[in-house]
Design a protein around this motif. Structure first.
Motif, PDB file in Angstrom:
ATOM      1  N   GLN A  13      39.169  37.521  42.024  1.00 53.10           N
ATOM      2  CA  GLN A  13      39.604  38.450  43.058  1.00 53.10           C
ATOM      3  C   GLN A  13      41.112  38.410  43.155  1.00 53.10           C
ATOM      4  O   GLN A  13      41.705  37.356  43.375  1.00 53.10           O
ATOM      5  CB  GLN A  13      38.992  38.111  44.413  1.00 53.10           C
TER       6      GLN A  13
ATOM      7  N   ARG B  81      41.159  41.646  47.479  1.00 50.23           N
ATOM      8  CA  ARG B  81      40.081  42.605  47.241  1.00 50.23           C
ATOM      9  C   ARG B  81      39.743  42.604  45.766  1.00 50.23           C
ATOM     10  O   ARG B  81      40.108  41.724  45.051  1.00 50.23           O
ATOM     11  CB  ARG B  81      40.525  44.002  47.645  1.00 50.23           C
ATOM     12  N   GLY B  82      39.035  43.632  45.330  1.00 46.93           N
ATOM     13  CA  GLY B  82      38.847  43.871  43.907  1.00 46.93           C
ATOM     14  C   GLY B  82      38.174  42.745  43.165  1.00 46.93           C
ATOM     15  O   GLY B  82      38.711  42.238  42.191  1.00 46.93           O
ATOM     16  N   LEU B  83      36.999  42.326  43.621  1.00 46.87           N
ATOM     17  CA  LEU B  83      36.235  41.308  42.902  1.00 46.87           C
ATOM     18  C   LEU B  83      35.762  41.852  41.570  1.00 46.87           C
ATOM     19  O   LEU B  83      35.184  42.917  41.478  1.00 46.87           O
ATOM     20  CB  LEU B  83      35.019  40.891  43.721  1.00 46.87           C
TER      21      LEU B  83
END
Lengths: 112, 113
Positions: free
Chosen positions: A37, A41-43
């Motif tokens: 991550q 955000r944006g896993l």
């Protein structure tokens, strides 16, 4: 309570070095997954290892799984600044039901 | 193809108001998840939908939280009477039923003032 527990909570290394992160879990699993991550955000899914596998590779990533110790490790070789991120392990406990339980993550910083 | 999308990306609301968060999973993904992530913390499981099966709601923290999935696709997470402790990023993810990793959306950052 969280299934996966990552260790260490934070890791800072020099670019080019290898980074190793560990994950321990409590109950039987079907598979264990690692995610990255960036920026809160944006896993992104990195790699999945099934309970009957012991080691898996993907590019500069190497994951091991020891079901007897209920632990896994993620090794990133030849680290780059772009590898700076938080890394989470997640476990899925039953086949066909991909309810993933995440740990608290390891914050990895790669220093140039 | 398109990934998981969530809306809104940011939501600021006053304490006590209701909010609805939306998730559009990847087409064909029958499994859908909601997670909550507080600042600097890991992901907290909220709810899981799989096809037509009854959802796993075991992670919902209180009866102020509910979620539905219409037509096996779009999902909405509703938080009633929001509290300041609800402030977090709410992440949606989807996957095929027996595949490997799930695909996450960008999240909705909820701030309750």
């Amino acid at each position: 309570s969280q299934q996966g527990e990552e260790d260490p909570q934070a890791l800072s290394i020099q670019e080019g070095e290898n980074a190793t992160m560990n994950c321990s879990y409590k109950t039987s699993i079907n598979n264990l997954q690692w995610y990255r991550q960036n920026s809160g955000r944006g896993l992104v899914h990195l790699i999945l290892i099934r309970s009957n596998e012991r080691e898996k590779h993907s590019g500069r990533l190497r994951v091991t799984l020891d079901t007897s110790k209920k632990s896994s490790s993620l090794l990133i070789t030849a680290s780059r600044a772009a590898d700076t991120a938080s890394y989470f392990c997640a476990t899925a406990s039953s086949l066909g039901a991909q309810k993933l339980v995440f740990g608290q993550g390891t914050r990895l910083t790669i220093n140039p | 193809g398109a990934g998981v999308s969530q809306s809104p990306s940011n939501k600021v609301t006053e304490k006590g108001k209701d909010v609805e968060l939306r998730c559009d999973p990847i087409s064909g993904h029958t499994a859908l998840y909601w997670y909550r992530q507080r600042l600097g913390q890991g992901l907290e499981f909220l709810i899981y939908f799989q096809g037509n099966s009854a959802p796993d709601k075991s992670g919902l923290p209180s009866d102020r939280f509910s979620a539905e999935r219409t037509g096996g696709s779009v999902s909405t997470l509703t938080i009633q009477r929001t509290q300041q402790e609800d402030s977090a990023v709410y992440l949606c993810a989807s996957s095929l039923p027996t595949s490997g990793g799930v695909r996450f959306g960008p999240g909705t950052r909820l701030t309750v003032t």
